[in-house]
Design a protein around this motif. Structure first.
Motif, PDB file in Angstrom:
ATOM      1  N   ASP A 373      49.203  55.400  57.014  1.00  0.00           N
ATOM      2  CA  ASP A 373      48.011  55.829  56.303  1.00  0.00           C
ATOM      3  C   ASP A 373      48.342  56.078  54.845  1.00  0.00           C
ATOM      4  O   ASP A 373      49.370  56.672  54.503  1.00  0.00           O
ATOM      5  CB  ASP A 373      47.453  57.108  56.926  1.00  0.00           C
ATOM      6  CG  ASP A 373      46.834  56.863  58.296  1.00  0.00           C
ATOM      7  OD1 ASP A 373      46.534  55.675  58.583  1.00  0.00           O
ATOM      8  OD2 ASP A 373      46.635  57.826  59.047  1.00  0.00           O
ATOM      9  N   GLY A 374      47.450  55.650  53.987  1.00  0.00           N
ATOM     10  CA  GLY A 374      47.663  55.806  52.550  1.00  0.00           C
ATOM     11  C   GLY A 374      46.661  54.954  51.812  1.00  0.00           C
ATOM     12  O   GLY A 374      45.628  54.564  52.372  1.00  0.00           O
ATOM     13  N   ASN A 375      46.938  54.649  50.587  1.00  0.00           N
ATOM     14  CA  ASN A 375      46.021  53.843  49.791  1.00  0.00           C
ATOM     15  C   ASN A 375      46.777  52.872  48.908  1.00  0.00           C
ATOM     16  O   ASN A 375      47.862  53.191  48.392  1.00  0.00           O
ATOM     17  CB  ASN A 375      45.144  54.742  48.895  1.00  0.00           C
ATOM     18  CG  ASN A 375      44.118  55.521  49.695  1.00  0.00           C
ATOM     19  OD1 ASN A 375      43.175  54.955  50.226  1.00  0.00           O
ATOM     20  ND2 ASN A 375      44.327  56.838  49.795  1.00  0.00           N
ATOM     21  N   ILE A 376      46.194  51.703  48.765  1.00  0.00           N
ATOM     22  CA  ILE A 376      46.616  50.761  47.729  1.00  0.00           C
ATOM     23  C   ILE A 376      45.391  50.572  46.839  1.00  0.00           C
ATOM     24  O   ILE A 376      44.355  50.074  47.291  1.00  0.00           O
ATOM     25  CB  ILE A 376      47.056  49.412  48.321  1.00  0.00           C
ATOM     26  CG1 ILE A 376      48.277  49.604  49.227  1.00  0.00           C
ATOM     27  CG2 ILE A 376      47.364  48.411  47.211  1.00  0.00           C
ATOM     28  CD1 ILE A 376      48.683  48.349  49.974  1.00  0.00           C
ATOM     29  N   ASP A 377      45.488  50.990  45.615  1.00  0.00           N
ATOM     30  CA  ASP A 377      44.361  50.903  44.698  1.00  0.00           C
ATOM     31  C   ASP A 377      44.657  49.837  43.651  1.00  0.00           C
ATOM     32  O   ASP A 377      45.378  50.093  42.673  1.00  0.00           O
ATOM     33  CB  ASP A 377      44.098  52.264  44.031  1.00  0.00           C
ATOM     34  CG  ASP A 377      43.657  53.319  45.035  1.00  0.00           C
ATOM     35  OD1 ASP A 377      42.792  52.996  45.868  1.00  0.00           O
ATOM     36  OD2 ASP A 377      44.184  54.449  44.988  1.00  0.00           O
ATOM     37  N   THR A 378      44.121  48.662  43.879  1.00  0.00           N
ATOM     38  CA  THR A 378      44.307  47.566  42.939  1.00  0.00           C
ATOM     39  C   THR A 378      43.274  47.668  41.832  1.00  0.00           C
ATOM     40  O   THR A 378      42.076  47.806  42.096  1.00  0.00           O
ATOM     41  CB  THR A 378      44.169  46.209  43.647  1.00  0.00           C
ATOM     42  OG1 THR A 378      45.222  46.092  44.611  1.00  0.00           O
ATOM     43  CG2 THR A 378      44.271  45.057  42.670  1.00  0.00           C
ATOM     44  N   THR A 379      43.740  47.629  40.614  1.00  0.00           N
ATOM     45  CA  THR A 379      42.827  47.629  39.467  1.00  0.00           C
ATOM     46  C   THR A 379      43.035  46.332  38.687  1.00  0.00           C
ATOM     47  O   THR A 379      44.088  45.685  38.785  1.00  0.00           O
ATOM     48  CB  THR A 379      43.076  48.841  38.551  1.00  0.00           C
ATOM     49  OG1 THR A 379      44.442  48.811  38.103  1.00  0.00           O
ATOM     50  CG2 THR A 379      42.811  50.141  39.291  1.00  0.00           C
ATOM     51  N   TYR A 380      42.029  45.980  37.904  1.00  0.00           N
ATOM     52  CA  TYR A 380      42.065  44.714  37.172  1.00  0.00           C
ATOM     53  C   TYR A 380      41.928  44.979  35.677  1.00  0.00           C
ATOM     54  O   TYR A 380      41.023  45.699  35.238  1.00  0.00           O
ATOM     55  CB  TYR A 380      40.923  43.792  37.621  1.00  0.00           C
ATOM     56  CG  TYR A 380      40.743  43.724  39.131  1.00  0.00           C
ATOM     57  CD1 TYR A 380      41.731  43.154  39.940  1.00  0.00           C
ATOM     58  CD2 TYR A 380      39.609  44.249  39.737  1.00  0.00           C
ATOM     59  CE1 TYR A 380      41.577  43.105  41.321  1.00  0.00           C
ATOM     60  CE2 TYR A 380      39.440  44.200  41.112  1.00  0.00           C
ATOM     61  CZ  TYR A 380      40.435  43.634  41.901  1.00  0.00           C
ATOM     62  OH  TYR A 380      40.284  43.592  43.258  1.00  0.00           O
ATOM     63  N   GLY A 381      42.815  44.392  34.916  1.00  0.00           N
ATOM     64  CA  GLY A 381      42.716  44.516  33.463  1.00  0.00           C
ATOM     65  C   GLY A 381      41.430  43.890  32.950  1.00  0.00           C
ATOM     66  O   GLY A 381      40.829  44.363  31.982  1.00  0.00           O
ATOM     67  N   ASN A 382      41.015  42.803  33.609  1.00  0.00           N
ATOM     68  CA  ASN A 382      39.765  42.114  33.253  1.00  0.00           C
ATOM     69  C   ASN A 382      39.050  41.814  34.566  1.00  0.00           C
ATOM     70  O   ASN A 382      39.342  40.815  35.227  1.00  0.00           O
ATOM     71  CB  ASN A 382      40.063  40.835  32.475  1.00  0.00           C
ATOM     72  CG  ASN A 382      38.821  40.070  32.077  1.00  0.00           C
ATOM     73  OD1 ASN A 382      37.731  40.292  32.615  1.00  0.00           O
ATOM     74  ND2 ASN A 382      38.968  39.161  31.122  1.00  0.00           N
ATOM     75  N   GLU A 383      38.149  42.705  34.955  1.00  0.00           N
ATOM     76  CA  GLU A 383      37.518  42.577  36.272  1.00  0.00           C
ATOM     77  C   GLU A 383      36.775  41.250  36.423  1.00  0.00           C
ATOM     78  O   GLU A 383      36.945  40.538  37.419  1.00  0.00           O
ATOM     79  CB  GLU A 383      36.563  43.737  36.529  1.00  0.00           C
ATOM     80  CG  GLU A 383      35.986  43.726  37.941  1.00  0.00           C
ATOM     81  CD  GLU A 383      34.982  44.826  38.191  1.00  0.00           C
ATOM     82  OE1 GLU A 383      34.801  45.209  39.360  1.00  0.00           O
ATOM     83  OE2 GLU A 383      34.372  45.307  37.206  1.00  0.00           O
TER      84      GLU A 383
END
Length: 434
Positions: A373-383
């Motif tokens: 259990d946990g999280n992977i939070d992918t973010t985008y420099g240019n969505e």
């Protein structure tokens, strides 16, 4: 609008007989395009399928003995049968501009009807002005066929005479030179009209599903994505919307169907409204995006599994960005029905379940890199740039995978309305040089 007639010698509707199915499709094309066609059949014909539509004007010719073999019994009634047919044709065609026929100009069993049509043209001023479009459904030329069936001189005399004011229609353009020589026409008098397939009927889709498809003009779309889901935010429906919106910007016609079951209260309603705003912001309109709960009252809380099957049979893209699943049967069903899979790379179980034959993109996860259990939070420099890249990959597959590209092409170009608009309807108005 032209008055169009389809001339047949059918005594009943036999769905296993290819000509019956083709005429059935032509009626569908004409009625679906706003025409009220005349359909001519033998007396005693009982209308079913498209023949029974209220827009169809069913008219009758007298029954007559017919055979692919000329024998004495048929020869004895030849003249009287032709005379009766001629009189009936003149009456039935008195308000008609264009006549569609099928194998009339070469099939031995159509000899009497062929002869009667020619006589009517000679004797009636209106019939002489009618344009005739003769479908040929055999690769065998009339002379070869006549010899194989040991036809009499009557047959060869008639087929050697070019039919007045007519085009010959063949389903592939490659054969035009051969067909022209076989029937004594110039090559520009042979026109190609491919056969259509009515996908809703062929696949036996649910009536409400067909209503949805026709109202949203889905058959003409390049990419269709279906997402059957409860509107929980962890399902990330916005990912599907954003990806398809970027695909639309690549000059693709797109349709998105969210089969939102059990989503009638609380944050699910709020989430649906949020998704509509996202869709508008990213470039999808109400025609592009459909929530099944809002399409029909009977679908407000759930959609029958048969409809989900039908939707997956129609669609070609399945995007699953969910952050949490145990397996995802909907992904399996979509893949089994030929959809390209785009799955969440960050949710590692998908890679275990579905293996290498899918496109994996990062959409975050509620399982950590350690598998716990946990999280992977992918973010985008240019969505928008990221979703543009996802869309580009989908477009590449739909354009270059032979199965997906052919499926898309046939659905768009060989449905009845498309074939009518692009091939048949122009012939109703084209001029024939005298």
């Amino acid at each position: 609008m032209k008055k169009v007639a389809i001339l047949t010698s059918f005594t009943d509707f036999d769905p296993t007989y290819s000509l019956c199915r083709i005429v059935d499709e032509q009626i569908r094309m004409l009625v679906g395009s706003g025409y009220n066609p005349v359909v001519i059949v033998k007396q005693g014909f009982r209308p079913v399928e498209m023949f029974a539509l209220p827009q169809v004007d069913l008219r009758f010719i007298p029954p007559f003995p017919a055979s692919n073999y000329i024998n004495e019994a048929i020869d004895a009634s030849f003249k009287s049968d032709v005379e009766k047919l001629k009189v009936a044709l003149i009456e039935n065609l008195k308000d008609v501009d264009v006549v569609l026929t099928h194998d009339l100009i070469y099939q031995p069993e159509s000899l009497k009807l062929n002869f009667a049509c020619r006589q009517a043209i000679k004797e009636d001023d209106h019939v002489s002005k009618i344009r005739w479009l003769h479908w040929v459904h055999s690769a065998t030329g009339p002379e070869t066929l006549g010899k194989e069936l040991q036809q009499s001189d009557v047959y060869f005399d008639i087929i050697s005479q070019k039919f007045p004011n007519s085009f010959v229609i063949f389903p592939n353009a490659y054969s035009i030179p051969r067909v022209a020589r076989a029937f004594g026409y110039e090559e520009d008098e042979i026109k190609c009209v491919p056969h259509s397939t009515n996908l809703p009927g062929f696949c036996e889709w649910d009536p409400l599903m067909i209503k949805l498809v026709m109202e949203k003009n889905m058959l003409s779309a390049d990419a269709i994505a279906v997402y059957p889901i409860r509107l929980d935010r962890g399902k990330q429906v916005e990912v599907v919307i954003k990806t398809m919106a970027q695909l639309k910007k690549l000059d693709y016609t797109v349709r998105v169907v969210i089969a939102d079951f059990h989503s009638t209260g609380g944050d699910k309603v709020t989430y649906r409204e949020d998704l509509k705003k996202i869709a508008l912001d990213w470039g999808l309109n109400d025609f592009d995006l459909t929530f099944t709960s809002e399409f029909h009252e009977s679908w407000r809380t759930s959609v029958p599994h048969k409809v989900i099957h039908d939707l997956f049979e129609l669609s070609n893209v399945f995007i699953l960005p969910s952050k949490s699943e145990t397996y995802s049967l909907i992904a399996q069903e979509a893949a089994l029905l030929g959809n390209l899979l785009i799955l969440n790379h960050d949710f590692a179980p998908f890679r275990d379940i579905y293996g290498p034959n899918a496109i994996y993109k990062q959409f975050s996860s509620n399982i950590g890199f350690d598998g716990l259990d946990g999280n992977i939070d992918t973010t985008y420099g240019n969505e928008k740039g990221y979703y543009h890249d996802v869309a580009m990959r989908i477009k590449y597959e739909l354009d270059n995978n032979m199965v997906l590209a052919q499926q898309k092409r046939l659905r768009k170009e060989r449905n009845p309305l498309s074939v009518f608009k692009n091939y048949l309807e122009p012939l109703l108005f084209s001029e024939i040089e005298k």
